[in-house]
Write an enzyme that holds these catalytic residues in place. Structure first.
Site, PDB file in Angstrom:
ATOM      1  N   HIS A 181       4.184   3.852  -3.720  1.00 56.07           N
ATOM      2  CA  HIS A 181       5.615   3.358  -3.760  1.00 56.07           C
ATOM      3  C   HIS A 181       6.371   3.861  -2.160  1.00 56.07           C
ATOM      4  CE1 HIS A 181       9.205   1.210  -4.581  1.00 56.07           C
ATOM      5  NE2 HIS A 181       9.880   2.380  -4.339  1.00 56.07           N
ATOM      6  N   GLU A 182       6.333   5.263  -2.310  1.00 54.19           N
ATOM      7  CA  GLU A 182       7.270   6.026  -0.947  1.00 54.19           C
ATOM      8  C   GLU A 182       6.189   5.391   0.399  1.00 54.19           C
ATOM      9  OE1 GLU A 182      10.107   6.516  -1.338  1.00 54.19           O
ATOM     10  OE2 GLU A 182       9.828   6.593  -3.912  1.00 54.19           O
ATOM     11  N   HIS A 204       6.950   1.564   2.209  1.00 60.80           N
ATOM     12  CA  HIS A 204       8.489   2.158   2.184  1.00 60.80           C
ATOM     13  C   HIS A 204       8.396   2.148   4.270  1.00 60.80           C
ATOM     14  CE1 HIS A 204      10.858   1.049  -0.393  1.00 60.80           C
ATOM     15  NE2 HIS A 204      10.770   2.404  -1.119  1.00 60.80           N
ATOM     16  N   GLU A 248      12.910  -2.395  -1.644  1.00 55.94           N
ATOM     17  CA  GLU A 248      11.961  -1.435  -2.633  1.00 55.94           C
ATOM     18  C   GLU A 248      11.720  -2.504  -3.400  1.00 55.94           C
ATOM     19  OE1 GLU A 248      12.789   1.144  -3.790  1.00 55.94           O
ATOM     20  OE2 GLU A 248      14.504   2.016  -2.402  1.00 55.94           O
TER      21      GLU A 248
END
Length: 850
Positions: free
Chosen positions: A489-490, A493, A512
């Site tokens: 997930h990170e 980004h 997000e």
């Protein structure tokens, strides 16, 4: 859209006061001293400015300038005739500003070469600065990216230039949200100084940084992703459109490690006879000032081989500023192996070298590796134009943690990194940032993770229980699922949220929602799952997220459920460039998942229209066009609709590659207006999501969970007759389930009105729940609270103290039961952690328990 005057401090909207349409900060040079003992950062920030897009030939000060605020102690003459002078407005709060001065950059000998170049080349079209200093700064800002080293050298030299002696002093004023600067007699933007130095210090209570203790009870400080961003760390321009570069020199205690969002892997310079070390970082890619990130603490680097000394935590209660002998108990050089960043690990859990040979990576560079590829962003040294970057699956990376968590970080996180980085590269293409640091942050961190340029913060909650595994295997090993998916997930980004950012902060789903959607795809590829396994896990996670979204929508205000709250006004600002971020200061919003989940489901909906592989092809095309830029929802959606139009013969053309698509997968009736109406501009759940959720309840993994739930219900007192039936039930063979299945199992059991003490005891023992990941333990704690299972109250207390990122609403569940023992538990836990808690979390919990 509100005007530029002082904004109502009682609202939950965040004011962005900077007048970015008039003047822009192009580069920051920060010089900071960190005092962990006094909880203060002291230093200077030098701003290099140029006229903004609406500067024209020299605006009068009154045009679009903020309404003059009330007088303050900063400058008694703020309301005199100087209010007609041009005002530079910076976003700022909780800072003590002692001085603002104009720099004499003409005194920097190395700058004179730029003056000669300017005289020979000219500055091109547009209004020309009317002073030598302004000419030099404009030329410095305009240097091509091929000369970035020269540019940063000159920025640094200029930041140490003396204050200008001519032209009169600069006056300044601070109010709750801004720092405002004027130069007497200067009425136009063109005449305003181009290089300013602000001398200031932070306040311990400032919301941009968190002064706290790490897991070894040692002092540390880090930027915590506050709703007010970095304005309490340094005066800056917060609106995303103020894209800038920066360089920073940070001094801290010698035993500390300083991590910062910088492209270089900084090495400490020990300052003799001071007990301090100095760290220097820089970035060449322009980004919003809100993405600047800092962490200072007694971290240690996790490596493939850890010494006993590295794993030994310091004596409890040791504070920064006190004398340390260490006596060999702690490695005095925390930077061991920093000259050799980890590329891979001999114990790497995930095999990533095969990813490049998979079918899905053959199209990674469709149209992206062209020799004639041209970026669309402003000039900077972009990795997308570097051929070597396209083949670099894994960027250099390092892992940091406090000593007591170093072994867990080594065993659980470090082995995942190469495979996750390679899978992200296979999915999205070239890494936007050349290196990466990972830090396990203190327990008070209010999220499971936070991504910034070149650095990711991970909560200790992504580490599972007391696991001491050897790093072998993936799919069946407990605890890796949450850690791996959060890491993916990170990492997502880096592309969506950083390399491509939202032009309007209210559109959080652009960051997000995309990261939530991509984490499943990247994590599945990192695990080398089959297509069937990938689809099954995807549907199970979709069901869990649907349940979570449904619950949140039922228990939240409708205005907080809208993905595009400004609707047709999205992206609009006032004449000066100031604006408001709706609901940004609402403490409840901090803990809401609607932008993650509803955005995720919107992307699933769009993928269902064109097919997953084609949708991922489009992602790479979109990244190619928009990296290094800011976007609105309409930019993504409009390009999607243009890329996949209704076409004859059921074909879609993408950069000379024809993809055959079945007619029913085309965008039948899908319009920008329909997507706005169904997904972005209204609260609640779109029709497609309500209908599609039924499918996710009927998959194999879910049916397995239902079968296990039936066994547990069979142990409850309401089923069967007499002790003999219940005792026999204890001999039931329970099937092993994966972590996501266990989360669902516990959620379904939460719907039961009654579970016996025996059942709860057996559930805990059967699944070894204290050693599971935080998502599982959270559901277990909810079950304990609901059924007042006092024997496991210790699990609840441990969770509230050590998993603060996820425990906020557990306080509410303890209080709402109206059980005196549970309420006492909530108050006791809160009293233990409240001084270290995130401000938003503390406000929410205070309303629950006090």
């Amino acid at each position: 859209m509100d005007g530029d005057g002082d904004m109502d401090p009682g609202r939950d909207d965040l004011p962005l006061r900077a007048n970015t349409n008039h003047i822009l900060v192009r580069h920051y040079v920060l010089d900071l001293d960190i005092s962990l003992q006094t909880k203060v950062i002291t230093g200077t920030v030098v701003l290099f400015l140029e006229p903004g897009p609406l500067a024209g030939d020299g605006n009068e000060a009154g045009e679009g300038a903020p309404t003059p605020p009330q007088p303050s102690q900063t400058d008694d003459s703020w309301e005199d005739e100087s209010h007609r002078d041009f005002t530079l407005v910076l976003d700022c709060c909780d800072l003590t500003v002692s001085k603002v001065e104009e720099l004499d950059v003409t005194s920097v000998s190395d700058m004179q070469g730029l003056l000669k170049e300017v005289k020979g080349e000219g500055l091109g079209v547009g209004p020309q600065p009317d002073s030598q200093s302004a000419v030099l700064i404009q030329r410095l800002i305009s240097l091509p990216s091929t000369q970035w080293k020269k540019q940063h050298h000159l920025y640094f030299q200029c930041s140490h230039a003396p204050a200008s002696e001519g032209g009169g002093p600069l006056i300044f004023h601070t109010d709750r949200w801004s720092l405002q600067v004027r130069k007497r007699g200067v009425r136009t933007i063109q005449e305003f100084p181009r290089a300013l130095r602000v001398c200031y210090k932070t306040k311990p209570e400032g919301g941009s940084v968190r002064w706290t203790k790490d897991q070894d009870n040692r002092s540390c400080v880090y930027t915590a992703g506050s709703p007010i961003n970095n304005r309490a760390l340094f005066p800056c321009q917060e609106p995303p459109v103020a894209m800038s570069t920066w360089q920073a020199q940070v001094r801290a205690p010698r035993e500390c490690v300083v991590l910062l969002s910088g492209e270089n892997q900084a090495q400490p310079t020990h300052l003799h006879h001071t007990g301090l070390s100095s760290w220097d970082y820089y970035v060449t890619m322009p980004m919003p000032a809100s993405t600047f990130t800092l962490a200072v603490g007694y971290w240690r680097q996790a490596t493939a081989q850890l010494s006993t000394a590295q794993l030994t935590p310091p004596v409890q209660g040791t504070r920064a500023g006190a004398s340390h002998t260490h006596a060999g108990s702690l490695d005095l050089n925390p930077f061991t192996n920093m000259d050799h960043p980890i590329i891979t690990s001999p114990q790497s859990t995930l095999v990533y070298s095969g990813l490049k040979d998979e079918k899905h990576s053959e199209s990674v560079c469709l149209g992206l590796g062209d020799d004639n590829f041209t970026c669309c962003h402003t000039d900077y040294p972009c990795p997308f134009t570097d051929p070597s970057a396209w083949s670099q699956e894994v960027v250099p990376h390092r892992m940091f943690a406090p000593p007591s968590l170093l072994q867990k970080a080594q065993v659980q996180v470090l082995p995942l990194l190469p495979g996750c980085l390679a899978a992200a590269h296979a999915t999205l293409g070239v890494h936007p940032f050349p290196r990466l640091d990972i830090l396990i942050v203190p327990a008070s961190f209010s999220s499971l993770g936070m991504a910034s340029p070149h650095i990711i913060f991970l909560s200790q909650s992504v580490l599972c229980g007391d696991r001491e595994g050897d790093g072998e295997g993936v799919g069946g090993e407990r605890g890796l699922s949450l850690c791996g998916s959060r890491l993916c997930h990170e990492l997502s980004h880096s592309w969506f949220g950083l390399a491509i950012g939202a032009r309007d902060w209210t559109e959080e789903w652009i960051s997000e929602g995309f990261a939530t959607y991509l984490e499943d795809i990247i994590w599945a590829r990192a695990q080398q799952l089959s297509s069937k396994e990938t689809e099954e896990q995807s549907q199970l996670k979709a069901l869990l997220r649907w349940r979570r979204l449904s619950d949140e929508l039922q228990n939240s205000e409708e205005q907080l459920q809208i993905l595009r709250p400004n609707m047709e006004s999205t992206g609009q600002v006032s004449e000066s460039g100031s604006s408001l971020v709706k609901h940004a200061l609402n403490p409840e919003k901090t803990f809401m998942q609607v932008h993650y989940l509803k955005g995720y489901f919107l992307l699933r909906f769009l993928a269902s229209k064109v097919g997953l592989e084609y949708f991922l092809h489009f992602f790479r095309l979109f990244i190619k066009k928009y990296h290094g830029q800011l976007i609105l929802s309409q930019d993504f959606l409009q390009m999607l609709l243009e890329t996949f139009p209704d076409m004859e013969r059921g074909q879609i053309k993408i950069r000379h590659l024809y993809l055959k698509v079945l007619p029913e997968t085309l965008r039948q009736g899908l319009t920008l207006e329909a997507i706005y109406a169904d997904w972005l501009d209204r609260p609640g759940v779109p029709k497609w999501l309500c209908e599609g959720s039924v499918v996710w309840t009927q998959t194999r993994l879910v049916e397995d969970v239902k079968a296990e739930v039936a066994k547990w219900i069979g142990l409850s007192p309401s089923v069967g007759k007499g002790r003999k039936r219940k005792k026999a039930g204890l001999n039931v063979n329970f099937k092993e389930v994966m972590p996501e299945q266990l989360v669902l199992l516990l959620e379904i059991l939460l719907e039961e009105e009654e579970l016996s003490v025996t059942s709860l005891h057996t559930i805990k023992r059967t699944y070894d729940l204290p050693k599971q990941d935080a998502e599982v333990r959270h559901r277990w704690c909810e079950l304990v609270v609901k059924h007042k299972y006092a024997q496991a109250y210790g699990d609840v207390e441990h969770f509230l103290i050590h998993d603060q990122a996820m425990g906020v609403y557990l306080y509410g569940e303890l209080m709402i039961q109206e059980d005196s023992r549970q309420q006492a538990l909530a108050r006791r836990c809160f009293s233990l952690v409240q001084n270290e808690m995130d401000q938003s979390a503390r406000r929410v919990v205070e309303e629950m328990v006090l």
